[in-house]
Enzyme design. Structure first.
Site, short mmCIF file in Angstrom:
data_model
loop_
_atom_site.label_atom_id
_atom_site.label_comp_id
_atom_site.label_asym_id
_atom_site.label_seq_id
_atom_site.Cartn_x
_atom_site.Cartn_y
_atom_site.Cartn_z
N TRP A 123 0.84 -1.21 0.00
CA TRP A 123 0.00 0.00 0.00
C TRP A 123 0.87 1.25 0.00
CZ3 TRP A 123 -4.37 -1.07 -1.90
CH2 TRP A 123 -5.03 -2.26 -1.58
N ASP A 190 -1.93 6.34 6.65
CA ASP A 190 -2.97 5.45 6.12
C ASP A 190 -3.23 4.41 7.21
OD1 ASP A 190 -4.50 3.52 4.90
OD2 ASP A 190 -3.11 3.12 3.24
N LYS A 214 -12.42 -2.36 6.67
CA LYS A 214 -11.71 -3.36 7.47
C LYS A 214 -12.15 -3.33 8.93
CE LYS A 214 -8.59 -3.49 3.89
NZ LYS A 214 -7.86 -2.56 3.04
#
Ligand SMILES: *Cc1c(COP(=O)(O)O)cnc(C)c1O
Length: 379
Positions: A123, A190, A214
């Site tokens: 990511w 993030d 999530k």
């Protein structure tokens, strides 16, 4: 056979396996992932008629009083749980964490400046790629040479750095920051895969963002927590909906927000409060992940973890079965026993158990037992 539930293996006349039920499934999906059953039950009870308004929350105006109360309550819960200081905005957006990868440099990175990226996994790599499309960006630190097994803590910050971007939990490699290095440039995190999994000192960050799917609710909502004075430095020549300021100035109601997702997010936050808040959830998460890491560590190499011990994630437990042929069998038998989502990310293989907030202790206990029994059978 659904593991430990006393059910017998069952084939119907077309020779298909009996469909799973919620009761016979252990959901370890990486995202979208498990939601608390009670939250889904409450949503179900309110689905057709929300609090005596004769319609679903999905069917009413985002400008009406009823929705607005739901919207503001979700923001308030977010603020309270995370202890978000007054000089931060809480924004709900769409486009997922991936849009944030682009919007951050679009809004904050100008010519003559550079942005630093801490490279701790896939990511981070995607975030850096988007930054490089908008301007100049560099790697502050990287654990790539160690197959992203650790969290890089040695940061090399260049002059003229506009902001530093980090990924607090690496969903694919299963590593997680325990401490945050002190830096004197704005820090952006993030937190898509560990938001609201533990208490966080929000004041250390200029901005925090996360896709909801999530740990916070269904996909479709992205949470952005941003410091007001940092926000004020944003560029204003971007398309209107791609400016953070647009959303901050309109209480996330500039255009139609993902109303149902925000309602669900609010219900998940209420559930976190009912669990005793973030400290309680954190303790629970430590216990849950510990059950599985303990089996790996006691297995004498039958299982081995991907992450270095001091970088292990409490959210995503990545591991391998040392014998590759047995690993396939492990995943097949686990699936048969009702464990869902244990295959590692397609880019790294192996196994991964995602034990987000809503995954019950019982599911982790069942997985730990299953792993021990599998080893006893095959070692
Ligand atoms: C899942 C994930 C993303 C991608 O989120 P989308 O909402 O699908 O764009 C980004 N970062 C991290 C850490 C993730 O876990």
């Amino acid at each position: 056979m659904r593991y430990n539930k006393g059910a017998t293996y069952f084939f119907n006349y077309t020779n298909e396996v009996e469909p799973l039920t919620r009761e016979t499934t252990y959901n370890f999906n990486a995202g979208p992932s498990a939601l608390p059953t009670v939250v889904l039950e409450r949503a179900q009870a309110q689905l057709l008629d929300f609090e005596g308004n004769g319609m679903s929350i999905m069917e009413m105006s985002h400008r009406g009083k009823v929705y607005e109360a739901v919207h503001n309550a979700a923001i308030e819960r977010m603020r309270k749980l995370y202890n978000i200081p007054e000089d931060y905005e809480v924004i709900f957006m769409q486009g997922g964490a991936s849009l944030q990868f682009s919007m951050i440099p679009m809004n904050f990175l100008s010519e003559g400046e550079t942005a630093g990226y801490v490279m701790s996994g896939s990511w981070s790599q995607k975030a850096l790629k988007e930054a490089k499309m908008q301007g100049v960006a560099y790697e502050v630190a990287s654990s790539k040479d160690n197959q992203f097994k650790n969290i890089p803590m040695d940061w090399n910050v260049q002059d003229n750095t506009r902001y530093i971007h980090m990924t607090s939990n690496n969903t694919i490699y299963g590593t997680q920051f325990k401490d945050i290095p002190e830096v004197n440039v704005p820090l952006i995190a993030d937190m898509s895969s560990d938001i609201m999994s533990k208490p966080v000192d929000v004041s250390k960050f200029a901005m925090i963002y996360a896709g909801a799917q999530k740990n916070l609710g269904p996909s479709g909502v992205t949470v952005v927590i941003v410091k007001k004075d940092f926000l004020e430095t944003a560029k204003e020549e971007n398309p209107t909906v791609l400016q953070y300021k647009t959303h901050a100035d309109s209480n996330s109601l500039y255009h139609t927000p993902p109303t149902f997702g925000i309602y669900m997010l609010g219900e998940v936050l209420k559930w976190i409060e009912e669990q005793g808040g973030l400290e309680a959830v954190d303790r629970q998460n430590e216990m849950k992940a510990g059950l599985i890491y303990d089996v790996i560590d006691a297995s004498e190499g039958f299982y081995y973890g991907h992450a270095d011990k001091d970088s292990r994630s409490l959210m995503n437990i990545t591991f391998r079965v040392a014998d590759e042929a047995l690993e396939k069998q492990f995943l097949a038998e686990a699936a048969e026993a009702g464990f869902v989502g244990l295959n590692g990310h397609r880019s790294v293989g192996g196994c991964r158990a995602s034990a987000y907030n809503a995954v019950p202790v019982a599911a982790c206990e069942a997985l730990a037992t299953f792993m021990k029994e599998f080893q006893a059978k095959h070692a």
